[in-house]
Design a protein around this motif. Structure first.
Motif, PDB file in Angstrom:
ATOM      1  N   GLY A 141      -4.631  -4.228  -3.828  1.00  0.00           N
ATOM      2  CA  GLY A 141      -5.603  -3.168  -4.094  1.00  0.00           C
ATOM      3  C   GLY A 141      -4.818  -1.937  -4.464  1.00  0.00           C
ATOM      4  O   GLY A 141      -4.192  -1.327  -3.603  1.00  0.00           O
ATOM      5  N   HIS A 142      -4.769  -1.628  -5.744  1.00  0.00           N
ATOM      6  CA  HIS A 142      -3.961  -0.511  -6.239  1.00  0.00           C
ATOM      7  C   HIS A 142      -4.893   0.616  -6.675  1.00  0.00           C
ATOM      8  O   HIS A 142      -5.672   0.462  -7.611  1.00  0.00           O
ATOM      9  N   ASP A 146       0.805  -1.227   0.000  1.00  0.00           N
ATOM     10  CA  ASP A 146       0.000   0.000   0.000  1.00  0.00           C
ATOM     11  C   ASP A 146       0.835   1.273   0.000  1.00  0.00           C
ATOM     12  O   ASP A 146       0.438   2.300   0.558  1.00  0.00           O
ATOM     13  N   ALA A 176      -7.446  -0.925   0.695  1.00  0.00           N
ATOM     14  CA  ALA A 176      -8.167  -0.762  -0.564  1.00  0.00           C
ATOM     15  C   ALA A 176      -8.898  -2.053  -0.949  1.00  0.00           C
ATOM     16  O   ALA A 176      -9.819  -2.040  -1.757  1.00  0.00           O
ATOM     17  N   ARG A 224      -5.417   0.584   8.553  1.00  0.00           N
ATOM     18  CA  ARG A 224      -4.009   0.193   8.494  1.00  0.00           C
ATOM     19  C   ARG A 224      -3.297   0.670   9.747  1.00  0.00           C
ATOM     20  O   ARG A 224      -3.597   1.751  10.263  1.00  0.00           O
TER      21      ARG A 224
HETATM   22 MG    MG Z   1      -2.961  -1.553  -1.790  1.00  0.00          MG
END
Ligand code: MG
Ligand code: GDP
Ligand code: IMO
Length: 423
Positions: A40-41, A13, A299, A305
């Motif tokens: 998850g971009h 991330d 994401a 986080r």
């Molecule tokens: Mg990510």
């Protein structure tokens, strides 16, 4: 020829999606080489937010060919959801999104086993994304997996799923005390998934080789981060693939490209999602401030986080295991307005000083960071060049460069495409 490998230099991330999106403006091809829909971009195009899980972030640039390499584990359901979003947004995938026939397929029993294993009482939870990643790689290395090419072959597909499911259901029922999975439903879904991915399967090795020989510009998009690497991360709190740059040569089918640029994407602070050691974690108001200001929620899973100070010891370790040639530093804007900033420059363990990330999980838990305090900045980092950044921000970057002996060549100061500075 130009090959740039863009990897997560921390615990994931870091903003790889944004960096790939910016760099792919002048790329011909973007390759994914490992992981799956655990990634998850995030990419912002104007106000519109896209989160790519499996498909390379280059798909958002018309004309860029995107390749899902043989090292990836592909969940057809996640793939379908993702192409639906892209098609709804008017982004074409046919003809420019290629899946290697050797890519392994995630099946429902992989996801079920991932969740069962995490729920198992007494076991220390890794805090996986529940996307079936670990069990799919287990089958691959156990030579029991189903690859994309096998999914297309009805006889192989049915035989392998039946054979695997016997053992998986035995474990699900007898060991985890859960309901077994329905064989006919899985077979039926797999047949539909075969037709879904059939048009995308292509001999990617040949396509990549042609691009290399044609001196095209190739970007390789890592998922996760070096500290989650199966061999070199904070084992067992890792993912089941090789996010490090070396993994790119195998997982994409590129072969060794000796002069590849290796760009390590690093956040100006540090986050981690899931369990495991995190020496510079801040369980205080500063940690909360970083989470709020940085929008630090997963994401893929939406989990908050964990946040902390930049850990230069871990980052130097990451630079070594990746062979980084440069750093792309992201989220520098999140630190705007903070009086003092700390960076870890060493650890102490039982009165001894360590200058590298230890292998022992007990030591990883017990080490205490030694901090260097640097001056923060009150002005905004919104600027049009690195030299126009606040003095203290430039000093922060210079301190990193000096510690790591690696240049910071890209600085990201916001989510948008235009919030990017090049050295
Ligand atoms: Mg990510
Ligand atoms: P990835 O998995 O490495 O692609 O990163 P994620 O997309 O999971 O998380 C990075 C988050 O930070 C996303 O919400 C991005 O839009 C955002 N982001 C990326 N670069 C910057 C930056 O320079 N500043 C700020 N404020 N946000 C950024
Ligand atoms: P991107 O590509 C951050 C973490 C999980 C867990 C561990 C193992 O967006 O940076 P897995 O589902 O892979 O078996 O989970 O790895 N993890 C990530 N953390 N970013 C990711 O991807 C991650 N993918 C997996 O939280 O700790």
């Amino acid at each position: 020829m130009s090959v740039s490998i863009v990897v997560g230099a921390q615990w994931g991330d870091e903003g790889k999606g944004k960096i790939i999106d910016v760099l792919s403006a002048s790329a011909d091809m973007v390759l994914r080489y490992q992981g799956g829909a655990n990634a998850g971009h995030t990419v912002y195009i104007g106000q519109k937010k896209y989160v790519l899980h499996l498909i390379p972030s280059g798909i958002l640039r018309p004309g860029v060919v995107c390749v899902i390499g043989g090292g990836v584990v592909l969940d057809p359901e996640a793939f379908k959801a993702e192409i639906d979003v892209l098609h709804d947004a008017g982004i074409q995938t046919q003809g420019r999104l290629l899946i290697s026939p050797r890519t392994h397929i995630i099946l429902p029993y992989h996801k079920k086993l991932d969740q069962c294993s995490e729920d198992q009482k007494g076991r220390q939870k890794i805090g996986t994304t529940g996307r079936g990643i670990g069990p799919a790689y287990v089958d691959k290395y156990n030579r029991a997996g189903l690859r994309a090419i096998d999914l297309l072959n009805e006889a192989i597909r049915e035989e392998r799923i039946r054979e695997n499911l016997k053992l998986k259901n035995f474990i699900i029922e007898k060991y985890y005390n859960e309901e077994p999975l329905d064989e006919s439903l899985i077979l039926q879904q797999a047949a539909a998934h075969a037709e879904l991915i059939r048009p995308y399967i292509a001999e990617t090795i040949e396509r990549v080789d042609t691009a290399l020989r044609g001196k095209r510009s190739i970007l390789v998009e890592g998922a996760q981060g070096a500290l989650l690497d199966i061999d070199y991360g904070s084992y067992p709190f890792v993912t089941s693939s090789h996010p490090v740059a070396g993994g790119a040569f195998i997982g994409s089918g590129l072969g060794v490209v000796p002069d590849a640029e290796v760009i390590g994407v690093a956040k100006a602070y540090l986050t981690r999602v899931g369990n495991g050691p995190f020496p510079t974690e801040l369980n205080d108001a500063t940690g909360t401030l970083l989470r709020d200001r940085g929008g630090e929620y997963g994401a893929t899973t939406g989990r908050p986080r964990r946040c902390g100070w930049l850990d230069l010891v871990a980052l130097r370790y990451s630079a070594r295991i990746n062979g980084l040639t440069q750093i792309a530093l992201t989220k520098v804007d999140v630190l705007d307005g903070m009086d003092r900033l700390k960076v870890a420059t060493a650890y102490t363990l039982d009165g001894h000083e360590l200058d590298t990330f230890p292998a022992d999980p007990e030591e990883q838990k017990r080490i205490q960071p030694v901090y260097k305090t640097l001056e923060g900045w009150n002005d905004s980092t919104a600027s049009d060049s690195i030299s126009a950044l606040p003095r203290q921000a430039r000093e922060y970057i210079a301190y990193m460069e000096d510690y790591l002996k690696i240049p910071v060549k890209i600085v990201s100061t916001g989510q948008r495409r235009d919030q990017i500075l090049f050295a």
